[in-house]
Design a protein around this motif. Structure first.
Motif, PDB file in Angstrom:
ATOM      1  N   GLU A 139      -6.939 -31.612  79.554  1.00 30.27           N
ATOM      2  CA  GLU A 139      -6.615 -30.444  80.379  1.00 30.27           C
ATOM      3  C   GLU A 139      -5.109 -30.344  80.621  1.00 30.27           C
ATOM      4  O   GLU A 139      -4.533 -29.252  80.521  1.00 30.27           O
ATOM      5  CB  GLU A 139      -7.369 -30.512  81.703  1.00 30.27           C
ATOM      6  CG  GLU A 139      -8.866 -30.342  81.545  1.00 30.27           C
ATOM      7  CD  GLU A 139      -9.638 -30.641  82.826  1.00 30.27           C
ATOM      8  OE1 GLU A 139      -9.016 -30.740  83.903  1.00 30.27           O
ATOM      9  OE2 GLU A 139     -10.868 -30.773  82.737  1.00 30.27           O
ATOM     10  N   ILE A 140      -4.474 -31.453  80.926  1.00 27.82           N
ATOM     11  CA  ILE A 140      -3.028 -31.459  81.151  1.00 27.82           C
ATOM     12  C   ILE A 140      -2.303 -31.065  79.858  1.00 27.82           C
ATOM     13  O   ILE A 140      -1.371 -30.251  79.873  1.00 27.82           O
ATOM     14  CB  ILE A 140      -2.553 -32.837  81.657  1.00 27.82           C
ATOM     15  CG1 ILE A 140      -3.086 -33.085  83.073  1.00 27.82           C
ATOM     16  CG2 ILE A 140      -1.035 -32.956  81.596  1.00 27.82           C
ATOM     17  CD1 ILE A 140      -2.930 -34.519  83.556  1.00 27.82           C
ATOM     18  N   GLY A 141      -2.721 -31.641  78.745  1.00 26.54           N
ATOM     19  CA  GLY A 141      -2.112 -31.296  77.463  1.00 26.54           C
ATOM     20  C   GLY A 141      -2.225 -29.817  77.164  1.00 26.54           C
ATOM     21  O   GLY A 141      -1.252 -29.192  76.700  1.00 26.54           O
ATOM     22  N   ASP A 142      -3.382 -29.220  77.427  1.00 28.74           N
ATOM     23  CA  ASP A 142      -3.570 -27.784  77.199  1.00 28.74           C
ATOM     24  C   ASP A 142      -2.630 -26.954  78.072  1.00 28.74           C
ATOM     25  O   ASP A 142      -2.029 -25.986  77.612  1.00 28.74           O
ATOM     26  CB  ASP A 142      -5.018 -27.367  77.483  1.00 28.74           C
ATOM     27  CG  ASP A 142      -5.975 -27.751  76.378  1.00 28.74           C
ATOM     28  OD1 ASP A 142      -5.519 -28.054  75.255  1.00 28.74           O
ATOM     29  OD2 ASP A 142      -7.200 -27.733  76.635  1.00 28.74           O
ATOM     30  N   ARG A 143      -2.530 -27.309  79.340  1.00 34.78           N
ATOM     31  CA  ARG A 143      -1.674 -26.541  80.252  1.00 34.78           C
ATOM     32  C   ARG A 143      -0.204 -26.607  79.837  1.00 34.78           C
ATOM     33  O   ARG A 143       0.487 -25.590  79.812  1.00 34.78           O
ATOM     34  CB  ARG A 143      -1.815 -27.051  81.686  1.00 34.78           C
ATOM     35  CG  ARG A 143      -3.063 -26.579  82.352  1.00 34.78           C
ATOM     36  CD  ARG A 143      -3.110 -27.109  83.777  1.00 34.78           C
ATOM     37  NE  ARG A 143      -4.295 -26.606  84.428  1.00 34.78           N
ATOM     38  CZ  ARG A 143      -4.259 -25.875  85.532  1.00 34.78           C
ATOM     39  NH1 ARG A 143      -3.120 -25.582  86.107  1.00 34.78           N
ATOM     40  NH2 ARG A 143      -5.376 -25.451  86.065  1.00 34.78           N
TER      41      ARG A 143
END
Length: 154
Positions: A139-143
């Protein structure tokens, strides 16, 4: 304009991210070089072609898939082509584009490199994490990726 500096928590997180962005590619590159004579970027290029229909992609698409510039890809593709791992030819549907195709020798190299690479990724990235942390990492990588891509978009 007033500069908004990073607070201590942000500064600590940023330093960890920079350390990770430096150390992880170096470790993965070293494993691939030792085990298969490929750089990490070369592996990404061959891997993207291995997953493409007919093991072929336009160079522009391949650059995006390998997370590199077209200029960098052209240089690396020339090196891989000299090694017989990929072949380039004009795109018959668009004379302005070039197609890159993974050769049988390239398939052998990337499929031989994959098990060791996956083992290194598992050992370095996923084994230290819980399933919840893995989900959070995604999720952090996507954001962050979306933020970077929005900054690059015209």
């Amino acid at each position: 304009m007033d500069q908004q500096w990073l607070d201590p928590q942000e500064q600590a997180a940023w330093r960890r991210i920079v350390g990770l962005m430096t150390a992880l590619p170096t470790a993965l590159d070293g494993q691939l070089q030792r085990d298969s004579g490929l750089t990490h970027f070369e592996y990404w290029v061959l891997s993207a072609l291995s997953e493409a229909p007919d093991r072929t992609l336009r160079m522009g698409c391949l650059a995006g898939s390998a997370h590199g510039s077209l200029s960098r890809l052209s240089h690396v593709a020339g090196r891989l082509e000299r090694r017989g791992l990929l072949a380039r030819r004009p795109d018959p549907d668009d004379g302005r584009s070039t197609l890159a195709t993974l050769t049988d020798a390239g398939w052998d190299v990337v499929s031989g490199a994959a098990p060791g690479h996956v083992a290194a990724v598992r050992r370095l990235v996923f084994d230290p994490l819980t399933p919840e942390q893995t989900q959070l990492l995604a999720e952090i990588g996507d954001r962050v990726r979306r933020s970077v891509e929005a900054e690059r978009s015209p």
